[in-house]
Scaffold this active site. Structure first.
Site, PDB file in Angstrom:
ATOM      1  N   TYR A 143       0.846  -1.199   0.000  1.00  0.00           N
ATOM      2  CA  TYR A 143       0.000   0.000   0.000  1.00  0.00           C
ATOM      3  C   TYR A 143       0.886   1.257   0.000  1.00  0.00           C
ATOM      4  CZ  TYR A 143      -3.278   3.486   2.027  1.00  0.00           C
ATOM      5  OH  TYR A 143      -4.038   4.610   2.292  1.00  0.00           O
TER       6      TYR A 143
HETATM    7  N1  LIG Z   1      -8.978   6.692   5.745  1.00  0.00           N
HETATM    8  C1  LIG Z   1      -7.767   7.106   6.068  1.00  0.00           C
HETATM    9  O1  LIG Z   1      -7.415   7.181   7.261  1.00  0.00           O
HETATM   10  C2  LIG Z   1      -6.798   7.503   4.988  1.00  0.00           C
HETATM   11  C3  LIG Z   1      -5.535   8.025   5.378  1.00  0.00           C
HETATM   12  C4  LIG Z   1      -4.641   8.412   4.382  1.00  0.00           C
HETATM   13  C5  LIG Z   1      -4.981   8.276   3.052  1.00  0.00           C
HETATM   14  N2  LIG Z   1      -6.199   7.758   2.697  1.00  0.00           N
HETATM   15  C6  LIG Z   1      -6.505   7.642   1.274  1.00  0.00           C
HETATM   16  O2  LIG Z   1      -7.727   8.302   0.989  1.00  0.00           O
HETATM   17  C7  LIG Z   1      -8.354   7.659  -0.135  1.00  0.00           C
HETATM   18  C8  LIG Z   1      -9.784   7.286   0.211  1.00  0.00           C
HETATM   19  O3  LIG Z   1      -9.738   6.280   1.211  1.00  0.00           O
HETATM   20  P1  LIG Z   1     -10.977   6.005   2.171  1.00  0.00           P
HETATM   21  O4  LIG Z   1     -10.466   6.074   3.539  1.00  0.00           O
HETATM   22  O5  LIG Z   1     -12.120   6.845   1.763  1.00  0.00           O
HETATM   23  O6  LIG Z   1     -11.239   4.474   1.825  1.00  0.00           O
HETATM   24  P2  LIG Z   1     -12.623   3.628   1.811  1.00  0.00           P
HETATM   25  O7  LIG Z   1     -13.639   4.270   2.677  1.00  0.00           O
HETATM   26  O8  LIG Z   1     -12.212   2.237   2.053  1.00  0.00           O
HETATM   27  O9  LIG Z   1     -13.099   3.809   0.303  1.00  0.00           O
HETATM   28  C9  LIG Z   1     -12.350   3.270  -0.729  1.00  0.00           C
HETATM   29  C10 LIG Z   1     -13.195   3.195  -1.963  1.00  0.00           C
HETATM   30  O10 LIG Z   1     -12.427   2.499  -2.968  1.00  0.00           O
HETATM   31  C11 LIG Z   1     -13.268   1.558  -3.574  1.00  0.00           C
HETATM   32  N3  LIG Z   1     -12.517   0.407  -4.107  1.00  0.00           N
HETATM   33  C12 LIG Z   1     -11.723  -0.438  -3.426  1.00  0.00           C
HETATM   34  N4  LIG Z   1     -11.299  -1.420  -4.245  1.00  0.00           N
HETATM   35  C13 LIG Z   1     -11.835  -1.162  -5.453  1.00  0.00           C
HETATM   36  C14 LIG Z   1     -11.785  -1.823  -6.708  1.00  0.00           C
HETATM   37  N5  LIG Z   1     -11.107  -2.965  -6.866  1.00  0.00           N
HETATM   38  N6  LIG Z   1     -12.449  -1.297  -7.745  1.00  0.00           N
HETATM   39  C15 LIG Z   1     -13.175  -0.172  -7.598  1.00  0.00           C
HETATM   40  N7  LIG Z   1     -13.266   0.509  -6.430  1.00  0.00           N
HETATM   41  C16 LIG Z   1     -12.612   0.007  -5.373  1.00  0.00           C
HETATM   42  C17 LIG Z   1     -14.200   1.093  -2.468  1.00  0.00           C
HETATM   43  O11 LIG Z   1     -15.328   0.477  -3.059  1.00  0.00           O
HETATM   44  P3  LIG Z   1     -16.329  -0.434  -2.185  1.00  0.00           P
HETATM   45  O12 LIG Z   1     -17.190   0.535  -1.486  1.00  0.00           O
HETATM   46  O13 LIG Z   1     -17.013  -1.238  -3.210  1.00  0.00           O
HETATM   47  O14 LIG Z   1     -15.489  -1.231  -1.248  1.00  0.00           O
HETATM   48  C18 LIG Z   1     -14.491   2.393  -1.756  1.00  0.00           C
HETATM   49  O15 LIG Z   1     -15.559   3.078  -2.354  1.00  0.00           O
HETATM   50  C19 LIG Z   1      -7.492   6.446  -0.476  1.00  0.00           C
HETATM   51  O16 LIG Z   1      -6.612   6.789  -1.528  1.00  0.00           O
HETATM   52  C20 LIG Z   1      -6.700   6.204   0.796  1.00  0.00           C
HETATM   53  O17 LIG Z   1      -5.487   5.566   0.521  1.00  0.00           O
HETATM   54  C21 LIG Z   1      -7.120   7.374   3.636  1.00  0.00           C
END
Ligand SMILES: NC(=O)c1ccc[n+]([C@@H]2O[C@H](COP(=O)([O-])OP(=O)(O)OC[C@H]3O[C@@H](n4cnc5c(N)ncnc54)[C@H](OP(=O)(O)O)[C@@H]3O)[C@@H](O)[C@H]2O)c1
Length: 248
Positions: free
Chosen positions: A171
């Site tokens: 990741y």
């Molecule tokens: N949350 C944190 O603390 C955090 C911290 C630093 C950076 N980030 C970054 O912020 C961004 C958003 O993350 P988040 O926290 O919002 O994550 P999240 O809530 O897990 O959402 C991720 C999204 O990606 C989709 N996804 C995953 N695998 C996929 C696939 N194979 N094909 C199509 N869609 C797919 C998921 O779809 P489904 O709904 O179908 O699963 C979900 O809608 C990411 O780039 C993450 O790395 C997050």
């Protein structure tokens, strides 16, 4: 150009009016919050993700809020072929003729693990969703982005994209490569004032992804995804014109 990222940015009314913005991972977490906010500011949003009922919920919320009719584009980024990305670009061209914003929020993360222990399949899938999908989609949407007077591509990154961290595994490696890719693209297009590339680390957010990595987190104390949205709106909209190649 010096500036600081305005995390408390207040977008002006209808900031994104007449813009077409593609958001990946739009069914949940940060992508969902950003898609709703973009639509609330007048953008036509293309909701891309893999779980259709989640995308439909976002679609319905946008319609209820009086936003421009969005579009749903179901796509599983794990293993999607070059052809499927081309079909996406062809569909966007047919429906909208151009793209003004591309926000990459989809992310694959299962758990923290030492590189020694990583399953080969996990390595491949993570790089596919977190890096290859972002490259291929951007690459094939570039002709559409170039038709916009002010196109903004934003990749969401993470702290492990800036500095290698043990157990953040593939990741973190994918995020580091994503930032390098963003900077390379920004340098290669520096003579195109209408096209910019940036990345943004939102910090810890109260989402499903966070819970997978930190199941012991007191999740209520982690900021909601909406807290990172103002910075994304700034990056997507006209107020950040001229800013490119920044890992923010
Ligand atoms: N949350 C944190 O603390 C955090 C911290 C630093 C950076 N980030 C970054 O912020 C961004 C958003 O993350 P988040 O926290 O919002 O994550 P999240 O809530 O897990 O959402 C991720 C999204 O990606 C989709 N996804 C995953 N695998 C996929 C696939 N194979 N094909 C199509 N869609 C797919 C998921 O779809 P489904 O709904 O179908 O699963 C979900 O809608 C990411 O780039 C993450 O790395 C997050």
């Amino acid at each position: 150009m010096s500036f600081s990222l305005p995390r408390d940015y207040t977008p002006k009314h209808r900031l994104l009016k007449d813009r077409v913005i593609l958001v990946t991972g739009a069914g949940d977490g940060l992508g969902k919050a950003a898609a709703l906010a973009c639509a609330g500011l007048g953008a036509t949003v293309v909701l891309l993700g893999r779980t259709v009922p989640k995308l439909e919920q976002v679609y319905d919320a946008i319609e209820r809020g009086g936003g421009a009719t969005p579009a749903i584009y179901p796509m599983n980024l794990a293993g999607a072929s070059w052809n499927e990305y081309q079909q996406l670009a062809d569909t966007l061209e047919r429906e909208f003729g151009r793209l003004d914003g591309l926000l990459h929020c989809a992310a694959h993360f299962k758990a923290f693990a030492a590189l020694d222990d990583l399953e080969p399949r996990e390595w491949v899938e993570s790089l596919q969703v977190n890096l290859t999908a972002a490259y291929t989609m951007t690459r094939l949407c570039l002709p559409l982005l170039r038709r916009s007077a002010d196109a903004s591509v934003v990749f969401t990154s993470a702290a492990s994209g800036r500095e290698a961290k043990p157990f953040h595994g593939v990741y973190g490696i994918a995020k580091a490569a994503l930032e390098a890719m963003m900077k390379t693209w920004a340098q290669e297009t520096e003579l195109e004032p209408g096209l910019r590339f940036n990345s943004f680390d939102p910090g810890p957010l109260r989402t499903g992804l966070r819970l997978k990595g930190y199941p012991g987190d007191v999740i209520d104390k982690v900021p909601p995804p909406e807290s990172a949205v103002p910075a994304l709106l700034w990056l997507l909209g006209p107020d950040s014109r001229g800013v490119s190649g920044r890992a923010l």
